[in-house]
Write an enzyme that holds these catalytic residues in place. Structure first.
Site, short mmCIF file in Angstrom:
data_model
loop_
_atom_site.label_atom_id
_atom_site.label_comp_id
_atom_site.label_asym_id
_atom_site.label_seq_id
_atom_site.Cartn_x
_atom_site.Cartn_y
_atom_site.Cartn_z
N GLU A 213 19.73 65.00 72.40
CA GLU A 213 18.53 65.15 73.02
C GLU A 213 18.08 64.87 71.22
O GLU A 213 18.49 65.77 70.07
CB GLU A 213 18.81 67.00 73.42
N CYS A 247 9.82 68.45 69.27
CA CYS A 247 10.12 66.71 69.62
C CYS A 247 9.28 65.56 70.40
O CYS A 247 9.13 64.35 70.46
CB CYS A 247 11.65 66.71 69.72
P1 NAD Z 1 19.45 70.67 62.10
O1 NAD Z 1 18.41 69.97 60.81
O2 NAD Z 1 19.26 72.06 62.39
O3 NAD Z 1 20.27 70.28 62.57
C1 NAD Z 1 20.60 69.95 63.73
C2 NAD Z 1 22.13 70.22 64.20
O4 NAD Z 1 22.54 69.49 63.60
C3 NAD Z 1 22.01 71.98 63.52
O5 NAD Z 1 23.09 72.54 64.45
C4 NAD Z 1 22.72 71.49 62.21
O6 NAD Z 1 24.04 72.62 61.56
C5 NAD Z 1 23.85 70.13 62.65
N1 NAD Z 1 23.95 69.12 61.63
C6 NAD Z 1 23.24 69.20 60.38
N2 NAD Z 1 23.46 67.79 59.89
C7 NAD Z 1 24.57 67.86 60.30
C8 NAD Z 1 25.85 67.09 59.82
N3 NAD Z 1 25.66 65.83 58.99
N4 NAD Z 1 26.81 66.41 60.34
C9 NAD Z 1 27.08 67.53 61.40
N5 NAD Z 1 26.39 68.36 61.73
C10 NAD Z 1 25.20 68.92 61.31
O7 NAD Z 1 18.08 69.57 62.82
P2 NAD Z 1 17.33 68.85 62.92
O8 NAD Z 1 18.38 67.88 62.45
O9 NAD Z 1 15.94 68.67 61.96
O10 NAD Z 1 16.31 68.32 64.21
C11 NAD Z 1 15.01 67.96 64.13
C12 NAD Z 1 15.41 66.61 64.98
O11 NAD Z 1 16.04 66.95 66.08
C13 NAD Z 1 13.80 66.10 65.43
O12 NAD Z 1 14.33 64.72 64.93
C14 NAD Z 1 13.07 66.20 66.69
O13 NAD Z 1 12.75 64.93 67.58
C15 NAD Z 1 15.35 66.31 67.47
N6 NAD Z 1 14.78 67.29 68.28
C16 NAD Z 1 15.31 66.94 69.64
C17 NAD Z 1 15.02 67.37 70.51
C18 NAD Z 1 15.09 67.26 72.08
O14 NAD Z 1 15.12 68.24 73.51
N7 NAD Z 1 15.23 65.59 72.44
C19 NAD Z 1 15.20 68.61 70.47
C20 NAD Z 1 14.24 70.13 69.16
C21 NAD Z 1 14.31 68.22 68.16
#
Ligand code: NAD
Length: 468
Positions: A213, A247
């Site tokens: 997602e 998102c």
């Molecule tokens: P985040 O930084 O919390 O990361 C998400 C998860 O990935 C966390 O649990 C984190 O620990 C893990 N993570 C981060 N870096 C990592 C790495 N290098 N290796 C392994 N795991 C790792 O969240 P984010 O990425 O900043 O989230 C924002 C993004 O998520 C935006 O692009 C948003 O559009 C998208 N999003 C999508 C949805 C959906 O339902 N499609 C919902 C919410 C957010």
């Protein structure tokens, strides 16, 4: 990564592997979901407090987007699970006339759910509900950027679940990497695209299916043939809820040039009506804050670069890093602007003029497929043209984001915005293995086709090929 955590993950993995030898029956799944609902209802204050400690969301937004949505999903599952689990009878075919067939949804096994910070409770609990409904055991890895919520989710799991069914591991990328050393039966990741790619690369090593997602730039087209006042009101509400850290929030607007100035004026009117004048917004508890300094700086740089490339502020552009405050900001922009390169994921809304619907579609399709695309118009042929030409995870007409709340619609992206679907029955299906089951009678006529291939067999084969 500490050796202790490494060992704890391995122990939990072994416990769940053993527990998954027999599938969880209907009653056990419903009981788990009821326990979860009861816990959410009786810990609403703790949920609100921990979300506010992580970043300041307004109470109403927490109630609607983090709590109510999960309770509603749990109710839907409890009501429908028996029906979803029931094996589906399949019609006979003439060649297999003596058989009976059906399709059964079996649990996949151990599910790893990795969730993000922006809706830290909802985006962990919604997939958890679906995974439990489908009879799986679950490893949860909430976001380290919202440590209070992660901690509360861990507490919740220890209070209501056995580690045989659900365990929570806190931490960041090191924890994810340790978890990924194990062979899960399905991984669900919600977050940014680049990490999504890493998760999928890792999953490929063990041929583990994934649900991703992800994000993207969700466009909104505003036609001249629409109530501009209403369109602006809805766009401002969904853009600045959670301070744009959503998102499916509108990322940019493509508005018909003949109504652009009028539309901008309506947008300003609704920012002021919802949150107050620039000075008032700063202290308004109804306006959410930015999650952390890293994201604050990211947004600050985005705005600076956009203004340096010629974009103009229509409203806002104020910030206070000490208070994690970034004002609702409208800018006049263009497709070539720096801000149009990546998802904004914050309270900056570029407004771009277009001459006709074809230009809007060309602009949208020149970018990666978004999670959702929106159009405001009363013109049916423009709606059909939009639906017929836009590549997007979802489409909403004359509103935004509501497809996510509809329990009977699948939620997910396409292309770079994601893989797989969940919510309601789609989540149950995503975490189930669809198993075809066929039963035959003892004296099957098909045995007449077995070797030795005598003349009689030849005749039967010829007849079968002629008749069927
Ligand atoms: P985040 O930084 O919390 O990361 C998400 C998860 O990935 C966390 O649990 C984190 O620990 C893990 N993570 C981060 N870096 C990592 C790495 N290098 N290796 C392994 N795991 C790792 O969240 P984010 O990425 O900043 O989230 C924002 C993004 O998520 C935006 O692009 C948003 O559009 C998208 N999003 C999508 C949805 C959906 O339902 N499609 C919902 C919410 C957010």
């Amino acid at each position: 990564m500490s050796k202790l955590k490494d060992r704890e993950i391995k122990t939990a993995y072994d416990i769940q592997t053993k527990a998954n030898i027999f599938f969880r029956p209907f009653d056990q799944r419903v009981e788990s979901i009821k326990k979860l609902t009861k816990w959410i209802k009786s810990n609403e204050d703790e949920i609100k407090t921990s979300i506010k400690l992580d970043f300041k969301k307004p109470d109403i937004e927490i109630e609607l987007t983090e709590i109510w949505i999960c309770i509603k999903e749990a109710d839907l599952i409890i009501k429908n699970l028996k029906k979803w689990m029931k094996p589906k009878k399949i019609a006979k075919t003439l060649t297999l006339i003596t058989t009976k067939s059906y399709i059964q949804k079996n649990p996949k096994g151990k599910i790893l759910i990795i969730s993000p910070w922006n809706y830290p409770f909802q985006l962990t609990i919604m997939p958890l509900l679906a995974a439990i409904a489908a009879g799986n055991s679950v490893f949860l890895k909430p976001s380290e950027k919202t440590p209070n919520v992660s901690n509360l989710i861990k507490k919740m799991a220890s209070e209501i679940f056995s580690p045989k069914d659900v365990v929570v591991f806190e931490g960041g990328k090191d924890t994810v990497n340790t978890l990924l050393k194990h062979d899960f039966d399905h991984i669900m990741y919600t977050g940014g695209i680049e990490v999504g790619q890493l998760i999928m690369q890792n999953a490929a090593k063990t041929l583990t299916p994934v649900t991703l997602e992800l994000g993207g730039k969700c466009p909104v087209v505003v036609d001249k043939d629409v109530n501009l006042d209403r369109a602006a009101q809805k766009i401002i509400y969904y853009k600045f809820m959670n301070a744009g850290q959503t998102c499916v929030a509108p990322d940019y607007i493509l508005v018909d040039s003949s109504v652009c100035d009028e539309f901008k004026a309506y947008c300003v009117k609704y920012i002021k009506r919802m949150y107050g004048d620039s000075e008032l917004i700063k202290n308004n508890p109804d306006y959410c804050r930015i999650v952390n300094d890293e994201h604050f700086e990211r947004l600050f740089n985005k705005l600076e670069e956009s203004l340096n490339s010629g974009d103009k502020v229509i409203f806002g552009g104020d910030y206070d890093s000490n208070k994690s405050y970034f004002s609702p900001t409208l800018i006049s922009s263009k497709m070539s602007s720096h801000i149009m390169k990546e998802e904004i994921f914050g309270p900056i809304l570029p407004i771009i003029q277009v001459e006709q619907i074809e230009d809007a579609i060309e602009n949208i399709n020149s970018k990666d497929a978004p999670l959702a695309a929106y159009i405001f118009t009363n013109n049916k042929s423009k709606v059909n043209y939009f639906i017929g030409n836009i590549k997007s995870g979802a489409i909403c007409i004359n509103d935004l984001t509501l497809h996510l709340v509809h329990s009977h619609l699948p939620f997910g992206g396409v292309g770079k915005s994601g893989i797989g679907r969940y919510h309601g029955k789609f989540g149950f299906d995503e975490f189930s293995n669809e198993i075809p089951i066929l039963k035959n009678i003892n004296n099957s006529p098909l045995m007449l086709l077995y070797p030795p291939y005598t003349k009689r067999v030849r005749k039967i084969v010829n007849l079968v090929r002629k008749l069927f």
